[in-house]
Scaffold this motif. Structure first.
Motif, PDB file in Angstrom:
ATOM      1  N   VAL A 269       2.337   6.358  14.707  1.00  0.00           N
ATOM      2  CA  VAL A 269       3.437   6.633  13.774  1.00  0.00           C
ATOM      3  C   VAL A 269       4.692   5.892  14.211  1.00  0.00           C
ATOM      4  O   VAL A 269       5.420   5.307  13.378  1.00  0.00           O
ATOM      5  CB  VAL A 269       3.691   8.147  13.682  1.00  0.00           C
ATOM      6  N   THR A 270       4.942   5.885  15.509  1.00  0.00           N
ATOM      7  CA  THR A 270       6.134   5.186  16.018  1.00  0.00           C
ATOM      8  C   THR A 270       6.036   3.695  15.744  1.00  0.00           C
ATOM      9  O   THR A 270       7.026   3.042  15.388  1.00  0.00           O
ATOM     10  CB  THR A 270       6.275   5.453  17.523  1.00  0.00           C
ATOM     11  N   THR A 271       4.840   3.150  15.897  1.00  0.00           N
ATOM     12  CA  THR A 271       4.641   1.713  15.701  1.00  0.00           C
ATOM     13  C   THR A 271       4.944   1.274  14.276  1.00  0.00           C
ATOM     14  O   THR A 271       5.515   0.216  14.041  1.00  0.00           O
ATOM     15  CB  THR A 271       3.188   1.339  16.061  1.00  0.00           C
ATOM     16  N   CYS A 272       4.580   2.127  13.323  1.00  0.00           N
ATOM     17  CA  CYS A 272       4.708   1.698  11.925  1.00  0.00           C
ATOM     18  C   CYS A 272       5.779   2.468  11.151  1.00  0.00           C
ATOM     19  O   CYS A 272       5.827   2.391   9.924  1.00  0.00           O
ATOM     20  CB  CYS A 272       3.364   1.815  11.209  1.00  0.00           C
ATOM     21  N   ARG A 273       6.639   3.223  11.843  1.00  0.00           N
ATOM     22  CA  ARG A 273       7.579   4.087  11.133  1.00  0.00           C
ATOM     23  C   ARG A 273       8.584   3.307  10.297  1.00  0.00           C
ATOM     24  O   ARG A 273       8.906   3.680   9.163  1.00  0.00           O
ATOM     25  CB  ARG A 273       8.316   4.967  12.135  1.00  0.00           C
ATOM     26  N   ASP A 274       9.099   2.173  10.860  1.00  0.00           N
ATOM     27  CA  ASP A 274      10.117   1.437  10.123  1.00  0.00           C
ATOM     28  C   ASP A 274       9.557   0.868   8.830  1.00  0.00           C
ATOM     29  O   ASP A 274      10.149   1.013   7.755  1.00  0.00           O
ATOM     30  CB  ASP A 274      10.678   0.312  11.003  1.00  0.00           C
ATOM     31  N   GLU A 275       8.399   0.213   8.951  1.00  0.00           N
ATOM     32  CA  GLU A 275       7.787  -0.370   7.765  1.00  0.00           C
ATOM     33  C   GLU A 275       7.349   0.726   6.790  1.00  0.00           C
ATOM     34  O   GLU A 275       7.406   0.542   5.575  1.00  0.00           O
ATOM     35  CB  GLU A 275       6.588  -1.233   8.167  1.00  0.00           C
ATOM     36  N   LEU A 276       6.931   1.847   7.338  1.00  0.00           N
ATOM     37  CA  LEU A 276       6.479   2.937   6.478  1.00  0.00           C
ATOM     38  C   LEU A 276       7.643   3.474   5.637  1.00  0.00           C
ATOM     39  O   LEU A 276       7.505   3.702   4.425  1.00  0.00           O
ATOM     40  CB  LEU A 276       5.885   4.059   7.337  1.00  0.00           C
ATOM     41  N   LEU A 277       8.816   3.653   6.273  1.00  0.00           N
ATOM     42  CA  LEU A 277       9.965   4.160   5.524  1.00  0.00           C
ATOM     43  C   LEU A 277      10.456   3.151   4.484  1.00  0.00           C
ATOM     44  O   LEU A 277      10.844   3.525   3.367  1.00  0.00           O
ATOM     45  CB  LEU A 277      11.105   4.512   6.484  1.00  0.00           C
ATOM     46  N   VAL A 278      10.405   1.879   4.848  1.00  0.00           N
ATOM     47  CA  VAL A 278      10.793   0.853   3.878  1.00  0.00           C
ATOM     48  C   VAL A 278       9.841   0.863   2.694  1.00  0.00           C
ATOM     49  O   VAL A 278      10.265   0.777   1.525  1.00  0.00           O
ATOM     50  CB  VAL A 278      10.825  -0.540   4.550  1.00  0.00           C
ATOM     51  N   TYR A 279       8.558   0.975   3.017  1.00  0.00           N
ATOM     52  CA  TYR A 279       7.531   0.975   1.952  1.00  0.00           C
ATOM     53  C   TYR A 279       7.711   2.191   1.039  1.00  0.00           C
ATOM     54  O   TYR A 279       7.656   2.075  -0.196  1.00  0.00           O
ATOM     55  CB  TYR A 279       6.146   0.977   2.592  1.00  0.00           C
ATOM     56  N   ILE A 280       7.942   3.357   1.661  1.00  0.00           N
ATOM     57  CA  ILE A 280       8.128   4.567   0.854  1.00  0.00           C
ATOM     58  C   ILE A 280       9.361   4.452  -0.023  1.00  0.00           C
ATOM     59  O   ILE A 280       9.349   4.803  -1.205  1.00  0.00           O
ATOM     60  CB  ILE A 280       8.219   5.803   1.781  1.00  0.00           C
ATOM     61  N   SER A 281      10.430   3.938   0.548  1.00  0.00           N
ATOM     62  CA  SER A 281      11.667   3.794  -0.216  1.00  0.00           C
ATOM     63  C   SER A 281      11.453   2.866  -1.406  1.00  0.00           C
ATOM     64  O   SER A 281      11.882   3.151  -2.528  1.00  0.00           O
ATOM     65  CB  SER A 281      12.769   3.264   0.692  1.00  0.00           C
ATOM     66  N   ARG A 282      10.795   1.758  -1.174  1.00  0.00           N
ATOM     67  CA  ARG A 282      10.559   0.806  -2.262  1.00  0.00           C
ATOM     68  C   ARG A 282       9.655   1.376  -3.331  1.00  0.00           C
ATOM     69  O   ARG A 282       9.917   1.260  -4.542  1.00  0.00           O
ATOM     70  CB  ARG A 282       9.952  -0.479  -1.674  1.00  0.00           C
ATOM     71  N   ARG A 283       8.592   2.022  -2.891  1.00  0.00           N
ATOM     72  CA  ARG A 283       7.613   2.539  -3.853  1.00  0.00           C
ATOM     73  C   ARG A 283       8.216   3.655  -4.702  1.00  0.00           C
ATOM     74  O   ARG A 283       8.003   3.707  -5.915  1.00  0.00           O
ATOM     75  CB  ARG A 283       6.386   3.059  -3.114  1.00  0.00           C
ATOM     76  N   THR A 284       8.944   4.563  -4.066  1.00  0.00           N
ATOM     77  CA  THR A 284       9.463   5.703  -4.819  1.00  0.00           C
ATOM     78  C   THR A 284      10.556   5.291  -5.799  1.00  0.00           C
ATOM     79  O   THR A 284      10.703   5.889  -6.864  1.00  0.00           O
ATOM     80  CB  THR A 284      10.024   6.763  -3.862  1.00  0.00           C
ATOM     81  N   LEU A 285      11.324   4.257  -5.442  1.00  0.00           N
ATOM     82  CA  LEU A 285      12.444   3.865  -6.302  1.00  0.00           C
ATOM     83  C   LEU A 285      12.034   2.857  -7.370  1.00  0.00           C
ATOM     84  O   LEU A 285      12.736   2.713  -8.381  1.00  0.00           O
ATOM     85  CB  LEU A 285      13.572   3.281  -5.455  1.00  0.00           C
ATOM     86  N   GLU A 286      10.929   2.170  -7.159  1.00  0.00           N
ATOM     87  CA  GLU A 286      10.590   1.091  -8.084  1.00  0.00           C
ATOM     88  C   GLU A 286       9.253   1.279  -8.798  1.00  0.00           C
ATOM     89  O   GLU A 286       9.133   0.925  -9.976  1.00  0.00           O
ATOM     90  CB  GLU A 286      10.569  -0.258  -7.325  1.00  0.00           C
TER      91      GLU A 286
END
Length: 1639
Positions: free
Chosen positions: A788-805
């Motif tokens: 989770v630590t390894t991929c947290r930054d990309e995961l949050l970016v991905y979630i932000s993009r997906r939920t907003l767009e």
């Protein structure tokens, strides 16, 4: 002179020509038949046919011998062709079976029989035509409509009625001489046999069998072929479950299949196993008529075998059907070749499976192998033993037809004789009884109307010693795995033994364990698999209740570990886990899942079941209910997977289709196989198409992979997989997941679905950690945290993009839940910088602010709003937990800044353009939006410091949001109110009216949520809001307090029907009021406290059973779900009493305000006690009224020390007045204890005790007994200077009562005197002993004379006399546990002291309450037994056995001989048809003068029992009355009933006199004869009078004699039913004596 002689004489003297007369009648009848038959013309036709019959009867007399044969033949031909046959075509009995039509058909049959007698050729013609009509009927099979419309069709019922009459009157010799008649008879026999397939049971019983038997008598040479045909039909009907037909036919042909001579005409079906199987099926049929017929056949066969010393044995091989029998089983007796080939066909059939009669010559030698046990056998050498066994069997089978348990119970021990008879003899040979007969008894018992019999049956079969009783060896394994197993589905079988403590397992639980282990030990290894596979499949496919299923699975899970389950059985468990269990209560579901997994772990055959099939089942097991990592069942699964496999050479060629490989099932369990499944499973799961989308279907394969990964992440599996470290495989999988997530934002062509699936798998891996959670010491947890630590930054970016767009459609909404869970996972698993959250929240707030200014939002924009608010809600949810530290204050600041600009929404409206969206679909989204919005509000209020606005501004918004009625949102809003209300109350900025409005809106949410799962969360949130300490502090007369009382009353009212509601209220009241500074406010809620003290209704039996089973499982500590969220189902009423009692125990006697509060509670308890006692008549033990009064007095006794001085005197008066009327021991003892305390504390009350002896001198003895019992408890605790006077006065007052008239008072006085004498000796009061030496003599007498004073000793040994010390035993344990237990109060009112300490742990650490202890450490009461209640259960059957253990004593039942069962061939039709034929000329009972229907019904039953020939009613409609049938039971079906109206009674009596009857009236007249002096003639008519007026004078004059019953009492009349019964019995007694003398 009979009627025929009269007709002959008239013809001789009149000179009439008989043939011309007959011709004229025929012409007249022919004309009459041209018109339609009507009801009015039937009587005229019957008279004419009667005349024709009488004329034909004299045609062959000598006086008419001159007549020519031609004349006779012509007349007969005309009669047959022009009259009789046309009549049969006109009458359709199937459509209209009125008695007049049956009478007319009877005349037709008699005429045809007379014609056949006069002209034998007529019989040939008649049979030919009838055969043709039957053949047409067989081909057409017409309906009632066809019969009405087609005149060429003749009703088969009509044909059979005519045939029965003709064949019964034609002499056998006529048929023997005429071969054509014989052949026609055979043809008709086969035709009717063929027609049995579609004839009704009533028609078969009433006519068809009679015709078949008469055909059989006519064609003697074809008897064997006929019987083969009939047996074939029996086989056919039994294979098609054709209800009653097979048993009806067997009983109808019993004289031919089972003749009393023993000669079975060469076709002995007794040697066929199939026959005995059919018979046993009849004995255990649901149809009582089938059971009666089967028992009749069995009795007949056994009686014949015993009487002639038969040598019979069934051939085990005869169970296999021959080719013709198989054809019959499928198609019936009719072949496609028609009638012509039937006889030859059945000649062949007759030779099949024919065995030699010498098959049991070697019985004595014991050479028969154990593998072939005859179902039935008889040999003269074992005749006595066999007769005894069969007598027991038939007696038990017959008594099971009874419904009264007291009749059945004494015979049940005889089943032990049957079990013993089934055991294999030590010296070899056959057991006396095949176990299938034992099965019949047990099967019938398990379906009996009585629950006690059902329980006995289950106990018996589960207690069988399968090694001694060869049930499995004799092929009854299907019964044990099927019918017997299904009989255990009755939940009422699973009750604990009466008298055993709560927490004990029901007896059947351990019996099931032993039974399955016994089956396991009795079966050979090669047969275990099939047996237990069938058992488990039936368990998975049947309809089970949760309680039976728990214990069935528990029994199976106790088996030793050994591979035996195949793939089909393992996959069958899927139906159980996904079907029935879904609706089962969570706690039971968790336990059943644990047992199911354990069954698979123990019994699965790895050589037959691939690993992936096992994983499919394991995936269905709910994680949160039982399969958490770290639990016992989880570890057992890991050990099972890590265990060694036993390779099976036969499994090498089995393709492992699931993974597309060619490895066999056994190979899939090896280390390489498991690793291959993991790798291929993960690859297959992550493989996606570019344009595919996320859906809920992705969850199951993801869970399968995640669960297997977690199961392999340990040292034992690492060794098997040959990994370097325990989590190597998990780490590889996580690296693959992290690689996908980290690449998704930069990889343009990667499928978003693949990323979503990777995120889901990572989320499930985190959830699978279970009890361990994110433990830094657990290697698997560290791997997941690192991922989770390894991929947290990309995961949050991905979630932000997906939920907003990307969330644009409703199908995308499931992704939102996944992303919210992922945010929570990142926040908890990784050390996340506040900056990351700040950026995420900033993005959301910016988007929300932008969308807020837009006027009309599309679905895409609305989903953007929802997504942004959901992300903020997820962040807020994390920040609200304790793990969130001060580092995240910047995020809270963001929330506060956002809320300053944001207008809080009270609704989330649907886009106007989206017409296709349902309100229900959008309602879920609206709830989610509002819930997350208020989650942000709540965390900001709690952790944001100064509020961003005036909190009072939030109250109207909260009210408006609550009015929307969305329960999930309401929970969050109510939690916000918990934070807001104390602040606005302390500020004084919220008026009472606003608070009341908030409470009313909150209460409305509770009411709307009553029928949904979230009700308990809504209720708890409401109670926390309503009963906040700040609201409880309002003035007593304020509007807020009044509303709170009102809500409490409503909750208590709802809690009566819904378990747990009041407990929520009691919990909050306790938490809010027990602090020292708050308990003073309890005075505002004294009424509520009293209601809580009284609370607890009568628990329904089924609900109580659920509580007891849960307590037993919890007490046993075995295999219970280890998830702390899954608590066992308990009766939460007891928790209410614990809470309110604990609250009252916090009162301090040294605090005057506390004493005033306690006094107010006591006073209200006393008033409520009087109200409850006066308002109900239900005063029986353990009634609701009894238990409520008990609880009230418990509370009074608890608080008696705190009562103020001015209230002591009223309490004293109340106690004595209550003792005068109270009858329940549990309440009386506490009232007595209360009085003792009052006397101990207040000296002036001690002197009042002596005046009470005089006051209660003439009152109820119970009050005096209480007074006597009170005296003995006070003395030892008085000051030393008062003791001598107290004991002296006590003995002086008590001594006279030792000679009281009333037994109970006398016994109590003697016991008290003995107790006082002993106490005075122990206290050293020797002067009392010196002054009263006579008392020593009395005491010695009581101790030495056991016979006269045993009751005194029993009283002295009771707990209240011997052990109770009112000071030392004044503990919560004594009041709430020991006293209820000792006084036989229901267990639902027992409160163990541990429950108090669990609720108040500070009592253990800081000491008990100030005025009462908790646990009674004296343990004296353990030496005393509770009230002596004797539980009579089915386990006490052994108590009624004989000394020899066989249950052979006299019982309330005897076997009815088969000869008296009215099922022989000549009467089976009538029995089935519902009319019993007259038993010759006997007693006729006339009741036409009686007009009370119950009397008529009772007399009908009496008449049938004592064999009355005819029963006469004034109106036949009386027999249809329910009152009549209620008393006659079914007697009206078995006795001939005639209708004679009162107006026609005179003519009827005169007609009966002409028939030779003596007319006897039951009446007291001047010349009446005493019954003891009158001898009844055989032909007697008994006339009974009217209930009030007796027999009218005009009828008395017609009687031959009046008989009166001698009487000795003052009353001079008997009920007419009683009078009639006495005379009927006297008549029958005299006839029995006469017959006995004649013989």
């Amino acid at each position: 002179m009979d009627q025929s002689q009269v007709v002959k004489t008239l013809l001789c003297h009149s000179g009439l020509n008989i043939f011309k007369t007959l011709s004229g009648l025929v012409s007249d009848l022919e004309t009459s038949l041209q018109t339609e038959l009507t009801y009015h013309c039937i009587g005229n036709l019957c008279e004419k046919f009667q005349t024709v019959k009488e004329l034909l009867g004299v045609c062959n007399c000598d006086e008419f011998a001159g007549s020519t044969t031609e004349q006779l033949s012509e007349v007969i031909s005309n009669i047959v062709s022009k009259v009789c046959l046309p009549v049969t075509a006109l009458i359709h009995i199937s459509l209209d079976a009125r008695p007049d039509f049956l009478v007319l058909l009877g005349h037709v049959g008699h005429i045809l029989a007379e014609c056949s007698r006069l002209d034998p050729s007529t019989l040939t013609v008649l049979l030919t035509k009838i055969s043709a009509h039957i053949d047409t009927y067989l081909k057409e099979r017409p309906t009632c409509f066809d019969l009405e419309k087609d005149s060429s069709l003749v009703d088969i019922h009509t044909l059979l009625e005519v045939l029965r009459t003709v064949l019964s009157m034609v002499h056998v010799s006529v048929c023997e001489k005429d071969k054509q008649v014989s052949e026609l008879t055979k043809t008709i026999f086969f035709q009717i046999a063929k027609a049995l397939d579609f004839l009704s049971v009533d028609l078969i019983g009433s006519v068809a069998i009679s015709v078949l038997i008469r055909c059989l008598k006519v064609s003697i040479e074809a008897v064997e072929a006929f019987l083969v045909v009939i047996w074939g039909q029996v086989v056919y009907f039994s294979s098609h479950d054709d209800d009653r037909k097979q048993y009806l036919i067997l009983c109808g042909f019993a004289n031919h299949f089972f003749p009393t001579s023993g000669n079975c005409s060469g076709y002995d079906i007794r040697r066929k196993v199939l026959f005995w199987n059919i018979l046993q099926n009849g004995l255990q049929s649901k149809d009582s008529v089938n059971r009666k017929r089967a028992l009749y056949l069995l009795k007949r066969i056994v009686d014949i075998c015993e009487s002639i010393g038969a040598n019979v044995e069934t051939d085990p091989e005869s169970l296999e059907l021959g080719s013709n029998e198989k054809h019959i089983e499928r198609h019936g007796v009719v072949s496609d070749k028609g009638i012509a080939g039937l006889e030859d066909q059945f000649k062949v059939f007759n030779t099949l499976d024919k065995k030699s009669e010498d098959s049991i010559d070697d019985v004595e030698k014991g050479v028969t192998s154990a593998a072939h046990f005859p179902v039935f056998w008889w040999h003269p050498s074992k005749g006595v033993a066999l007769a005894k066994v069969w007598e027991d069997f038939m007696l038990i089978a017959e008594v099971l037809e009874e419904k009264q348990v007291h009749v059945i119970r004494p015979l049940l021990p005889r089943v032990k004789n049957l079990v013993k008879a089934c055991e294999l003899p030590d010296n070899g040979g056959h057991p006396l009884l095949h176990t299938s007969w034992l099965k019949s008894v047990l099967y019938r018992s398990s379906r009996h109307e009585s629950l006690q019999i059902m329980r006995w049956a289950s106990d018996t079969v589960l207690s069988l010693d399968l090694k001694q009783c060869p049930v499995l060896e004799q092929g009854l394994d299907e019964y044990l795995t099927g019918e017997m197993l299904f009989s255990l589905r009755e939940a009422k079988l699973y009750v604990r033994e009466p008298g055993s403590p709560v927490g004990c397992m029901p007896p059947i639980a351990d019996k099931l364990v032993q039974f399955f282990k016994g089956c396991w030990a009795s079966l050979s290894p090669e047969h275990r698999g099939a047996y237990f596979c069938r058992t488990i499949q039936n368990v998975c496919e049947g309809e089970w209740g949760p309680i039976p299923l728990v214990f069935i699975c528990r029994g199976l899970a106790s088996l030793p570990a050994a591979p035996c389950l195949d793939k089909t059985t393992v996959l069958a468990t899927r139906k159980l886990l996904t079907g029935y269990l879904v609706a089962v209560e969570t706690y039971f579901r968790g336990i059943i899942q644990v047992y199911t997994v354990r069954i698979l772990l123990k019994l699965i055959d790895k050589n037959k079941v691939p690993l992936e099939d096992f994983l499919q089942i394991l995936t269905l097991v709910k994680r949160d209910e039982c399969f958490l990592k770290g639990t016992k069942i989880w570890q057992e699964t890991v050990d099972f997977l890590a265990g060694e496999e036993i390779s099976d050479p036969n499994s090498k060629g089995v393709a492992y289709e699931a993974m597309g490989t060619d490895i066999g099932p056994a190979s899939s369990w090896t280390g390489p196989g498991v690793k291959a499944i993991l790798e291929q499973g993960l690859t297959k799961y992550l493989d996606t198409e570019l344009d595919s989308r996320y859906s809920s279907a992705d969850h199951i394969p993801a869970l399968t992979v995640a669960r297997l990964l977690m199961l392999t992440a340990n040292e034992s599996m690492a060794t098997k997989l040959r990994d370097e470290c325990p989590c190597a495989t998990l780490r590889q999988a996580c690296q693959k997941i992290a690689g996908i997530v980290n690449a998704i934002n930069n990889h343009v062509y990667m499928s978003q679905h693949k990323a979503d699936k990777a995120i889901l798998l990572l989320h499930l891996l985190r959830l699978e950690m279970g009890l361990i959670g994110m433990d830094k010491m657990d290697p698997a947890s560290l791997v997941i945290q690192d991922t989770v630590t390894t991929c947290r930054d990309e995961l949050l970016v991905y979630i932000s993009r997906r939920t907003l767009e990307d969330l644009k459609e409703m199908d995308d909404v499931p992704l939102l839940d996944l992303y919210m869970d992922s945010i929570d996972m990142v926040a908890r698993a990784a050390t996340l910088s506040p900056v990351k959250f700040t950026n995420l929240v900033n993005t959301c707030t910016t988007c929300l602010s932008r969308l807020a200014v837009e006027q009309s939002l599309t679905l895409h924009r609305k989903l953007q709003q929802l997504s942004c608010m959901s992300i903020m809600g997820a962040v807020a949810n994390f920040l609200s937990c304790d793990t969130a530290n001060q580092r995240y204050l910047s995020v809270i600041g963001q929330f506060k800044e956002f809320l300053q600009k944001w207008t809080i929404m009270t609704s989330f409206s649907k886009p106007t353009a989206e017409k296709s969206l349902s309100q229900q679909e959008w309602g879920k989204l609206a709830s989610q939006f509002l819930q997350n919005q208020w989650q942000v509000v709540m965390v900001t209020i709690v952790k944001g410091g100064a509020p961003w606005c005036a909190l009072t501004e939030l109250l109207p918004l909260a009210i408006e949001t609550l009015s929307v009625g969305v329960e999930e949102t309401a929970i969050v809003v109510l939690k916000c109110l918990i934070q807001i209300i104390p602040k606005v109350v302390s500020e004084g900025s919220c008026p009472d009216a606003s608070l009341c409005q908030i409470l009313e809106s909150s209460w409305a949410c509770v009411q709307e949520a009553r029928r949904i799962p979230s009700f308990w969360n809504v209720l708890e949130a409401f109670v926390q809001v309503a009963y906040l300490p700040c609201l409880l502090s309002f003035p007593k007369d304020s509007l807020v307090i009044q509303n709170l009382r009102n809500y409490a009353d409503k909750l208590i009212e709802q809690g009566v029907d819904k378990n747990g509601v009041v407990n929520v209220l009691a919990n909050q009241i306790y938490r809010a009021l027990f602090p020292p500074d708050m308990i003073r406010h309890a005075g505002k809620f004294v009424g509520l406290i009293i209601d809580l003290c009284m609370f607890g209704g009568l628990v329904r039996r089924g609900v109580r059973q659920v509580y007891e089973i849960c307590a037993a499982l919890k007490e046993a500590g075995e295999d219970c779900p280890e998830n702390t969220l899954l608590l066992p189902i308990i009766n939460e009423d007891i928790q209410v009493k614990i809470k309110v009692t604990s609250l009252l125990c916090h009162l301090d006697p040294a605090d005057s305000t506390h004493c005033c509060l306690a006094t107010e509670v006591v006073q209200l308890c006393c008033a409520q006690y009087v109200k409850v006692a006066d308002g109900s008549t239900n005063r029986f033990a353990n009634s609701l009224v009894h238990r409520q009064r008990h609880r009230l007095i418990q509370t009074v006794l608890l608080l008696q020390e705190l009562v103020t001085m001015e209230s002591v005197e009223p309490l004293w008066e109340f106690s004595w007045s209550s003792l005068e009327v109270e009858t329940q021991p549990s309440i009386r003892h506490m009232l007595e204890w209360l009085i003792v305390w009052a006397m101990y504390r207040h000296k002036h009350l001690r002197h009042k005790i002596w005046a009470l002896f005089e006051k209660f001198h003439d009152t109820k003895n119970l009050t005096m007994c209480s007074l006597l019992g009170i005296v003995i408890h006070l003395g030892p605790h008085l000051p030393a200077d008062e003791q001598e006077e107290y004991y002296s006065r006590s003995m002086q007052h008590i001594l006279p009562w030792c000679m009281a008239h009333h037994f109970q008072t006398r016994i109590y006085s003697q016991a008290v005197l003995v107790k006082l004498w002993e106490q005075s000796a122990q206290l050293g009061l020797h002067q009392i002993h010196t002054r009263n030496p006579i008392l020593q003599t009395m005491v010695d007498f009581n101790q030495s004379n056991c016979n006269s004073t045993k009751n005194v000793k029993r009283l002295l040994d009771s707990f209240f006399f011997k052990f109770l010390d009112f000071k030392k035993d004044f503990m919560l344990e004594t009041l709430y546990y020991i006293m209820p237990k000792m006084t036989a109060l229901t267990e639902e009112d027992w409160i163990h002291p541990k429950l108090f300490t669990l609720e108040n742990p500070h009592w253990t650490e800081g000491g008990p309450p100030k005025f009462i202890g908790v646990e009674n450490e004296r343990n004296k009461f353990k030496e005393c037994d509770p009230a002596q209640w004797r539980y009579l259960t089915m386990r006490n059957f052994e108590d009624v056995e004989d000394i020899d253990g066989g249950g052979g004593g006299d019982v309330q039942k005897k076997i009815m001989p088969w000869q008296q069962m009215a099922l022989e061939e000549d009467v089976v039709a009538e029995v089935e048809h519902g009319v019993k034929p007259p038993v010759g000329a006997g007693l006729v009972v006339v009741t036409s003068l009686i007009n009370k229907v119950p009397n008529l019904g009772g007399l009908c039953r009496t008449s049938e029992i004592f064999g009355v020939s005819e029963y006469v009613l004034g109106k036949l409609q009386y027999a249809e009355d329910k009152a009549f049938q209620g008393l006659s039971v079914t007697a009206h079906k078995w006795i001939p009933i005639t209708e004679v109206h009162e107006d026609k009674l005179s003519d009827y009596l005169q007609h009966k006199r002409l028939e030779g009857y003596t007319l006897v009236g039951v009446e007291q007249t001047a010349h009446s004869v005493c019954l003891t002096e009158y001898t009844f003639p055989t032909k007697t008519l008994l006339l009974l009078g009217n209930e009030k007026e007796g027999i009218p004078v005009e009828l008395i004059s017609l009687l031959d004699v009046c008989v009166e019953i001698p009487q000795q009492g003052v009353v001079r009349s008997l009920n007419v039913h009683v009078s009639g019964a006495i005379l009927i019995w006297e008549y029958r007694r005299q006839q029995l004596m006469k017959n006995a003398a004649a013989s």
